[in-house]
Design an enzyme around this catalytic site. Structure first.
Site, mmCIF file in Angstrom:
data_model
loop_
_atom_site.group_PDB
_atom_site.id
_atom_site.type_symbol
_atom_site.label_atom_id
_atom_site.label_comp_id
_atom_site.label_asym_id
_atom_site.label_seq_id
_atom_site.Cartn_x
_atom_site.Cartn_y
_atom_site.Cartn_z
ATOM 1 N N LEU A 147 0.823 -1.218 0.000
ATOM 2 C CA LEU A 147 0.000 0.000 0.000
ATOM 3 C C LEU A 147 0.858 1.271 0.000
ATOM 4 O O LEU A 147 0.583 2.222 -0.741
ATOM 5 C CB LEU A 147 -0.924 -0.049 1.235
ATOM 6 N N ARG A 152 7.476 -0.249 17.218
ATOM 7 C CA ARG A 152 8.476 0.124 18.231
ATOM 8 C C ARG A 152 7.805 0.559 19.528
ATOM 9 O O ARG A 152 8.413 0.513 20.588
ATOM 10 C CB ARG A 152 9.360 1.264 17.718
ATOM 11 N N ARG A 210 10.455 -7.047 17.550
ATOM 12 C CA ARG A 210 9.524 -7.105 16.412
ATOM 13 C C ARG A 210 10.090 -7.894 15.235
ATOM 14 O O ARG A 210 9.351 -8.253 14.325
ATOM 15 C CB ARG A 210 9.119 -5.707 15.962
ATOM 16 N N ASN A 214 -5.989 11.935 -2.584
ATOM 17 C CA ASN A 214 -6.978 12.623 -3.419
ATOM 18 C C ASN A 214 -7.577 11.629 -4.420
ATOM 19 O O ASN A 214 -7.096 10.500 -4.560
ATOM 20 C CB ASN A 214 -6.368 13.866 -4.087
ATOM 21 N N ARG A 243 -4.659 -2.046 -7.886
ATOM 22 C CA ARG A 243 -4.841 -3.006 -6.788
ATOM 23 C C ARG A 243 -6.184 -3.722 -6.824
ATOM 24 O O ARG A 243 -6.346 -4.734 -6.134
ATOM 25 C CB ARG A 243 -4.652 -2.297 -5.449
HETATM 26 C C1 LIG Z 1 0.434 -6.488 -9.615
HETATM 27 C C2 LIG Z 1 1.586 -5.714 -9.049
HETATM 28 C C3 LIG Z 1 2.809 -6.315 -8.837
HETATM 29 C C4 LIG Z 1 3.893 -5.607 -8.310
HETATM 30 N N1 LIG Z 1 5.089 -6.238 -8.113
HETATM 31 C C5 LIG Z 1 6.138 -5.548 -7.606
HETATM 32 C C6 LIG Z 1 7.419 -6.163 -7.388
HETATM 33 O O1 LIG Z 1 7.605 -7.344 -7.650
HETATM 34 N N2 LIG Z 1 8.413 -5.429 -6.865
HETATM 35 C C7 LIG Z 1 8.264 -4.097 -6.568
HETATM 36 O O2 LIG Z 1 9.207 -3.466 -6.106
HETATM 37 N N3 LIG Z 1 7.070 -3.487 -6.753
HETATM 38 C C8 LIG Z 1 6.025 -4.157 -7.260
HETATM 39 N N4 LIG Z 1 4.808 -3.525 -7.439
HETATM 40 C C9 LIG Z 1 4.680 -2.121 -7.035
HETATM 41 C C10 LIG Z 1 4.776 -1.153 -8.239
HETATM 42 O O3 LIG Z 1 6.045 -1.260 -8.854
HETATM 43 C C11 LIG Z 1 4.546 0.304 -7.788
HETATM 44 O O4 LIG Z 1 5.535 0.681 -6.854
HETATM 45 C C12 LIG Z 1 3.218 0.518 -7.135
HETATM 46 O O5 LIG Z 1 2.223 -0.188 -7.818
HETATM 47 C C13 LIG Z 1 2.901 2.031 -7.092
HETATM 48 O O6 LIG Z 1 2.493 2.494 -8.357
HETATM 49 P P1 LIG Z 1 3.243 3.642 -9.164
HETATM 50 O O7 LIG Z 1 4.685 3.428 -9.276
HETATM 51 O O8 LIG Z 1 2.480 3.842 -10.447
HETATM 52 O O9 LIG Z 1 3.227 4.953 -8.333
HETATM 53 P P2 LIG Z 1 2.355 5.832 -7.364
HETATM 54 O O10 LIG Z 1 3.270 6.126 -6.254
HETATM 55 O O11 LIG Z 1 1.008 5.283 -7.077
HETATM 56 O O12 LIG Z 1 2.222 7.158 -8.225
HETATM 57 C C14 LIG Z 1 1.261 7.328 -9.265
HETATM 58 C C15 LIG Z 1 1.936 7.872 -10.511
HETATM 59 O O13 LIG Z 1 2.609 9.114 -10.207
HETATM 60 C C16 LIG Z 1 3.797 9.202 -11.006
HETATM 61 N N5 LIG Z 1 4.969 9.251 -10.117
HETATM 62 C C17 LIG Z 1 4.985 9.041 -8.769
HETATM 63 N N6 LIG Z 1 6.213 9.197 -8.277
HETATM 64 C C18 LIG Z 1 7.009 9.502 -9.342
HETATM 65 C C19 LIG Z 1 8.384 9.765 -9.473
HETATM 66 N N7 LIG Z 1 9.231 9.738 -8.453
HETATM 67 N N8 LIG Z 1 8.862 10.050 -10.693
HETATM 68 C C20 LIG Z 1 8.056 10.093 -11.758
HETATM 69 N N9 LIG Z 1 6.727 9.833 -11.726
HETATM 70 C C21 LIG Z 1 6.214 9.547 -10.506
HETATM 71 C C22 LIG Z 1 3.818 7.967 -11.886
HETATM 72 O O14 LIG Z 1 3.201 8.277 -13.113
HETATM 73 C C23 LIG Z 1 2.998 6.970 -11.109
HETATM 74 O O15 LIG Z 1 2.424 5.929 -11.892
HETATM 75 C C24 LIG Z 1 3.733 -4.226 -7.971
HETATM 76 C C25 LIG Z 1 2.491 -3.609 -8.190
HETATM 77 C C26 LIG Z 1 1.423 -4.333 -8.707
HETATM 78 C C27 LIG Z 1 0.093 -3.640 -8.902
#
Ligand SMILES: Cc1cc2nc3c(=O)[nH]c(=O)nc-3n(C[C@H](O)[C@H](O)[C@H](O)COP(=O)(O)OP(=O)(O)OC[C@H]3O[C@@H](n4cnc5c(N)ncnc54)[C@H](O)[C@@H]3O)c2cc1C
Length: 273
Positions: free
Chosen positions: A111, A125, A193, A209, A220
């Site tokens: 999450l 903690r 922990r 938001n 998700r």
């Molecule tokens: C089915 C599934 C499997 C997954 N498996 C893995 C795994 O094996 N290992 C792992 O590490 N993670 C895994 N994840 C997590 C995934 O990689 C993302 O970290 C997570 O889903 C958050 O989504 P998001 O990166 O789109 O970013 P969010 O943080 O939700 O942000 C939304 C959007 O804002 C923009 N954004 C946010 N921050 C930045 C930034 N710093 N630079 C540029 N643009 C930005 C992007 O467009 C992004 O899509 C998985 C996720 C899913 C749904």
């Protein structure tokens, strides 16, 4: 040993838009021609705050509060256009805060990857009363269920033993009698922990938001998502569609195995607006 079997989602707060009072003051002050807007839209609006505030924010960009505007009764048309053009920044004006519990530490680790939300989570903690979460797969199979019970009983016993032993070693290493009790407990719990499993319950408050909630749901509440977080996402969606029925009106629900009350996936033609 206490354990829970389903996510609980409590709506703590959501956007309240002072539409009929404060916004009307701006309209009449800015341009007397906008006065009709109040009579025709604001006073009669039956849209929710979370749907209306993004619409009005979008209208402000072009000061479209005159006769040719999209009326509030057509909010759905207006916001569908916003979604179809991926102009989702206006959706960021509305937000919702949920308390989520009955969810595991492994779920919250997924999450908190959503970086546009804000989080406050129970600290391991400071708090030493763990509860646990039984995975859906374990609930319907006797062997897996018994194995889960054995696992959490052992984890709890091991954790309690560590708390006792760590308190002894910490007192030996830090004999200062003036060291505050809370500091001693924190040092003990932060080490103990490490014995807590991924299925330890991890209550959390999340604020995001509506644009960020949409992105969360699309990732998700998908068939690719892990089952526990998918169920949480559907429980959150159930609230969001009450708070902002128009913003979330494009999502389609499809039943997903194993078909419990929260076993659905969401799809939309407007991903990542
Ligand atoms: C089915 C599934 C499997 C997954 N498996 C893995 C795994 O094996 N290992 C792992 O590490 N993670 C895994 N994840 C997590 C995934 O990689 C993302 O970290 C997570 O889903 C958050 O989504 P998001 O990166 O789109 O970013 P969010 O943080 O939700 O942000 C939304 C959007 O804002 C923009 N954004 C946010 N921050 C930045 C930034 N710093 N630079 C540029 N643009 C930005 C992007 O467009 C992004 O899509 C998985 C996720 C899913 C749904």
């Amino acid at each position: 040993v206490p354990y829970l079997t389903a996510p609980h989602v409590v709506l703590l707060a959501s956007t309240s838009f002072e539409y009929a009072t404060r916004f009307f003051d701006f309209l009449t002050d800015y341009d007397p021609d906008f006065t009709n807007y109040y009579n025709e839209d604001v006073a009669m609006s039956n849209q929710t705050s979370s749907d209306l505030l993004p619409k009005v924010a979008g209208q402000l960009c072009y000061l479209s509060f005159g006769p040719n505007r999209t009326h509030d009764k057509d909010t759905a048309r207006y916001l569908t256009n916003i979604k179809s053009q991926a102009h989702g920044s206006v959706l960021e004006h509305a937000s919702a805060t949920f308390l989520c519990y009955g969810i595991s530490r492994s779920l919250t680790h997924e999450l908190v990857r959503h970086r546009h939300a804000s989080y406050s989570q129970v600290s391991q903690r400071y708090v030493a009363k763990p509860r646990f979460v039984e995975r859906p797969e374990f609930q319907t199979d006797e062997f897996l269920h018994n194995s889960f019970i054995l696992h959490i009983e052992a984890a709890q016993a091991n954790y309690n033993t560590l708390l006792v032993q760590l308190e002894v070693t910490h007192a030996e290493q830090h004999p200062d009698p003036n060291l505050p009790r809370t500091e001693r407990l924190k040092a003990v719990r932060q080490a103990a922990r490490s014995a807590l499993p991924n299925c330890t319950e991890a209550p959390i408050i999340v604020t995001a938001n509506m644009r960020a909630w949409r992105h969360f749901l699309e990732q998700r509440a998908s068939s690719y998502a892990e089952i526990e977080i998918r169920r949480l996402a559907i429980a959150i969606y159930d609230h969001l569609k009450q708070i902002a029925p128009v913003i979330f009106d494009d999502y389609e629900l499809t039943p997903e195995p194993p078909f419990g009350p929260l076993d659905w996936t969401l799809t939309t033609p407007y991903r990542k607006v």
